[in-house]
Write a protein that holds these residues in place. Structure first.
Motif, PDB file in Angstrom:
ATOM      1  N   VAL A   1      -3.141  -4.005  -1.972  1.00  0.00           N
ATOM      2  CA  VAL A   1      -3.351  -3.666  -3.442  1.00  0.00           C
ATOM      3  C   VAL A   1      -1.803  -4.131  -3.668  1.00  0.00           C
ATOM      4  CG1 VAL A   1      -3.325  -1.254  -4.465  1.00  0.00           C
ATOM      5  CG2 VAL A   1      -4.787  -1.525  -2.353  1.00  0.00           C
ATOM      6  N   THR A   2      -1.939  -5.350  -4.972  1.00  0.00           N
ATOM      7  CA  THR A   2      -0.959  -4.909  -5.416  1.00  0.00           C
ATOM      8  C   THR A   2      -0.495  -3.761  -6.403  1.00  0.00           C
ATOM      9  OG1 THR A   2      -2.480  -5.685  -8.235  1.00  0.00           O
ATOM     10  CG2 THR A   2      -1.607  -7.220  -6.448  1.00  0.00           C
ATOM     11  N   PRO A   3       1.191  -4.261  -6.226  1.00  0.00           N
ATOM     12  CA  PRO A   3       1.433  -2.645  -7.721  1.00  0.00           C
ATOM     13  C   PRO A   3       0.717  -2.834  -8.717  1.00  0.00           C
ATOM     14  CG  PRO A   3       3.495  -4.478  -6.463  1.00  0.00           C
ATOM     15  CD  PRO A   3       1.642  -4.638  -6.666  1.00  0.00           C
ATOM     16  N   ARG A   4       0.183  -3.166  -9.326  1.00  0.00           N
ATOM     17  CA  ARG A   4      -0.019  -3.204 -10.790  1.00  0.00           C
ATOM     18  C   ARG A   4      -1.845  -2.637 -10.761  1.00  0.00           C
ATOM     19  NH1 ARG A   4       0.044  -8.736 -13.380  1.00  0.00           N
ATOM     20  NH2 ARG A   4      -1.722  -8.581 -11.730  1.00  0.00           N
ATOM     21  N   ALA A   5      -2.026  -2.809  -9.543  1.00  0.00           N
ATOM     22  CA  ALA A   5      -3.644  -1.711  -9.370  1.00  0.00           C
ATOM     23  C   ALA A   5      -3.334  -0.920  -8.790  1.00  0.00           C
ATOM     24  CB  ALA A   5      -4.121  -2.547  -7.978  1.00  0.00           C
ATOM     25  N   ALA A   6      -1.975  -0.411  -8.191  1.00  0.00           N
ATOM     26  CA  ALA A   6      -1.822   1.208  -7.085  1.00  0.00           C
ATOM     27  C   ALA A   6      -1.276   1.847  -8.424  1.00  0.00           C
ATOM     28  CB  ALA A   6      -0.736   0.553  -6.217  1.00  0.00           C
ATOM     29  N   ALA A   7      -0.527   1.153  -9.769  1.00  0.00           N
ATOM     30  CA  ALA A   7       0.263   1.950 -11.155  1.00  0.00           C
ATOM     31  C   ALA A   7      -1.438   2.240 -11.503  1.00  0.00           C
ATOM     32  CB  ALA A   7       1.146   1.642 -11.588  1.00  0.00           C
ATOM     33  N   GLN A   8      -2.471   1.727 -11.396  1.00  0.00           N
ATOM     34  CA  GLN A   8      -3.055   2.023 -12.902  1.00  0.00           C
ATOM     35  C   GLN A   8      -4.705   2.653 -11.656  1.00  0.00           C
ATOM     36  OE1 GLN A   8      -3.800   0.539 -15.778  1.00  0.00           O
ATOM     37  NE2 GLN A   8      -5.658   2.318 -15.546  1.00  0.00           N
ATOM     38  N   VAL A   9      -4.609   3.188 -10.528  1.00  0.00           N
ATOM     39  CA  VAL A   9      -4.973   3.751  -9.593  1.00  0.00           C
ATOM     40  C   VAL A   9      -4.704   5.445  -9.477  1.00  0.00           C
ATOM     41  CG1 VAL A   9      -5.749   4.808  -7.217  1.00  0.00           C
ATOM     42  CG2 VAL A   9      -6.001   2.344  -7.838  1.00  0.00           C
TER      43      VAL A   9
ATOM     44  N   ASP B   1      -6.623  -6.631  -7.501  1.00  0.00           N
ATOM     45  CA  ASP B   1      -5.199  -6.302  -8.726  1.00  0.00           C
ATOM     46  C   ASP B   1      -5.986  -5.734  -9.947  1.00  0.00           C
ATOM     47  OD1 ASP B   1      -3.490  -6.771  -9.685  1.00  0.00           O
ATOM     48  OD2 ASP B   1      -4.080  -9.215 -10.042  1.00  0.00           O
ATOM     49  N   TRP B   2      -5.381  -5.629 -10.864  1.00  0.00           N
ATOM     50  CA  TRP B   2      -6.161  -4.884 -11.549  1.00  0.00           C
ATOM     51  C   TRP B   2      -4.950  -5.635 -13.016  1.00  0.00           C
ATOM     52  CZ3 TRP B   2      -8.808  -1.245 -14.026  1.00  0.00           C
ATOM     53  CH2 TRP B   2      -8.636  -0.679 -15.294  1.00  0.00           C
ATOM     54  N   THR B   3      -6.781  -6.754 -14.351  1.00  0.00           N
ATOM     55  CA  THR B   3      -6.382  -7.343 -14.603  1.00  0.00           C
ATOM     56  C   THR B   3      -6.677  -6.965 -16.208  1.00  0.00           C
ATOM     57  OG1 THR B   3      -7.292  -9.284 -13.285  1.00  0.00           O
ATOM     58  CG2 THR B   3      -7.195 -10.011 -15.220  1.00  0.00           C
ATOM     59  N   GLU B   4      -5.630  -7.269 -17.292  1.00  0.00           N
ATOM     60  CA  GLU B   4      -6.237  -7.420 -18.392  1.00  0.00           C
ATOM     61  C   GLU B   4      -6.207  -8.004 -19.270  1.00  0.00           C
ATOM     62  OE1 GLU B   4      -3.070  -4.819 -19.852  1.00  0.00           O
ATOM     63  OE2 GLU B   4      -3.611  -3.430 -18.323  1.00  0.00           O
TER      64      GLU B   4
ATOM     65  N   ALA C   1     -10.103  -5.745  -9.746  1.00  0.00           N
ATOM     66  CA  ALA C   1     -10.345  -7.697  -9.876  1.00  0.00           C
ATOM     67  C   ALA C   1     -10.414  -7.762  -8.174  1.00  0.00           C
ATOM     68  CB  ALA C   1     -10.340  -8.439 -10.137  1.00  0.00           C
ATOM     69  N   VAL C   2     -11.270  -8.026  -7.531  1.00  0.00           N
ATOM     70  CA  VAL C   2     -11.137  -8.020  -6.234  1.00  0.00           C
ATOM     71  C   VAL C   2     -10.880  -9.782  -6.079  1.00  0.00           C
ATOM     72  CG1 VAL C   2     -11.501  -8.300  -3.997  1.00  0.00           C
ATOM     73  CG2 VAL C   2     -12.316  -6.125  -5.528  1.00  0.00           C
ATOM     74  N   LYS C   3     -10.055 -10.113  -5.803  1.00  0.00           N
ATOM     75  CA  LYS C   3      -9.932 -11.343  -4.747  1.00  0.00           C
ATOM     76  C   LYS C   3     -10.101 -11.612  -3.092  1.00  0.00           C
ATOM     77  CE  LYS C   3      -5.979 -12.118  -8.240  1.00  0.00           C
ATOM     78  NZ  LYS C   3      -4.850 -12.320  -8.294  1.00  0.00           N
ATOM     79  N   ASN C   4     -11.676 -12.199  -3.243  1.00  0.00           N
ATOM     80  CA  ASN C   4     -11.785 -11.893  -1.915  1.00  0.00           C
ATOM     81  C   ASN C   4     -11.885 -13.500  -1.035  1.00  0.00           C
ATOM     82  OD1 ASN C   4     -13.498 -11.199   0.705  1.00  0.00           O
ATOM     83  ND2 ASN C   4     -14.986 -10.213  -0.378  1.00  0.00           N
ATOM     84  N   PRO C   5     -10.920 -14.180  -0.078  1.00  0.00           N
ATOM     85  CA  PRO C   5     -10.956 -15.449   0.183  1.00  0.00           C
ATOM     86  C   PRO C   5     -12.736 -15.370   1.441  1.00  0.00           C
ATOM     87  CG  PRO C   5     -10.051 -13.994   1.772  1.00  0.00           C
ATOM     88  CD  PRO C   5     -10.249 -13.230   0.353  1.00  0.00           C
ATOM     89  N   GLN C   6     -13.570 -14.210   1.696  1.00  0.00           N
ATOM     90  CA  GLN C   6     -14.586 -14.727   1.833  1.00  0.00           C
ATOM     91  C   GLN C   6     -16.025 -15.151   0.932  1.00  0.00           C
ATOM     92  OE1 GLN C   6     -15.922 -11.983   5.261  1.00  0.00           O
ATOM     93  NE2 GLN C   6     -14.037 -10.955   4.996  1.00  0.00           N
TER      94      GLN C   6
END
Length: 118
Positions: A14-22, A88-91, A99-104
């Motif tokens: 979880v990116t810091p940006r996404a965690a802050a938004q949560v 991540d959180w995307t603006e 946004a989920v960056k999923n390698p699968q």
């Protein structure tokens, strides 16, 4: 099985940006300390879809990813399809969203919440 455990080293990040938004969303909803449930459900235009919801407590067998003041809860079945992923959180001009960056994921639809695996 033991209670949900918070761990800094996980197969899901979880990116810091996404965690802050949560943390901000939970506080705005009057649920400080709550976390974001990220789950993968069958459906969507590509086969699987991400589901997001604010929940006050994790389930007993959840992976709890803590970053700053934000927490994300992932169930074991969803974690299999999210292994190696990053939340991540995307603006952008079209709006802000998780946004989920999923390698699968081998393909995804235009909405960004539906994907397929190979």
């Amino acid at each position: 099985m033991s209670a949900a455990t918070e761990t800094p080293t996980t197969p899901f990040r979880v990116t810091p940006r996404a965690a802050a938004q949560v943390a901000e969303i939970a506080a705005r909803e009057g649920k400080p300390g709550a976390g974001l449930r990220l789950a993968v459900d069958a459906g969507g235009c590509s086969g699987f879809q991400y589901r997001f919801a604010i929940e006050e407590t994790p389930a007993e067998d959840d992976l709890v990813v803590a970053e700053g003041e934000g927490r994300v809860f992932v169930d074991p079945v969803s974690l299999e399809l999210l292994a190696g992923s990053e939340l991540d959180w995307t603006e952008a001009l079209i709006g802000a969203h998780f946004a989920v960056k999923n390698p699968q994921a081998v393909s995804a639809c235009g909405c960004g919440t539906s994907f397929s695996v190979g």
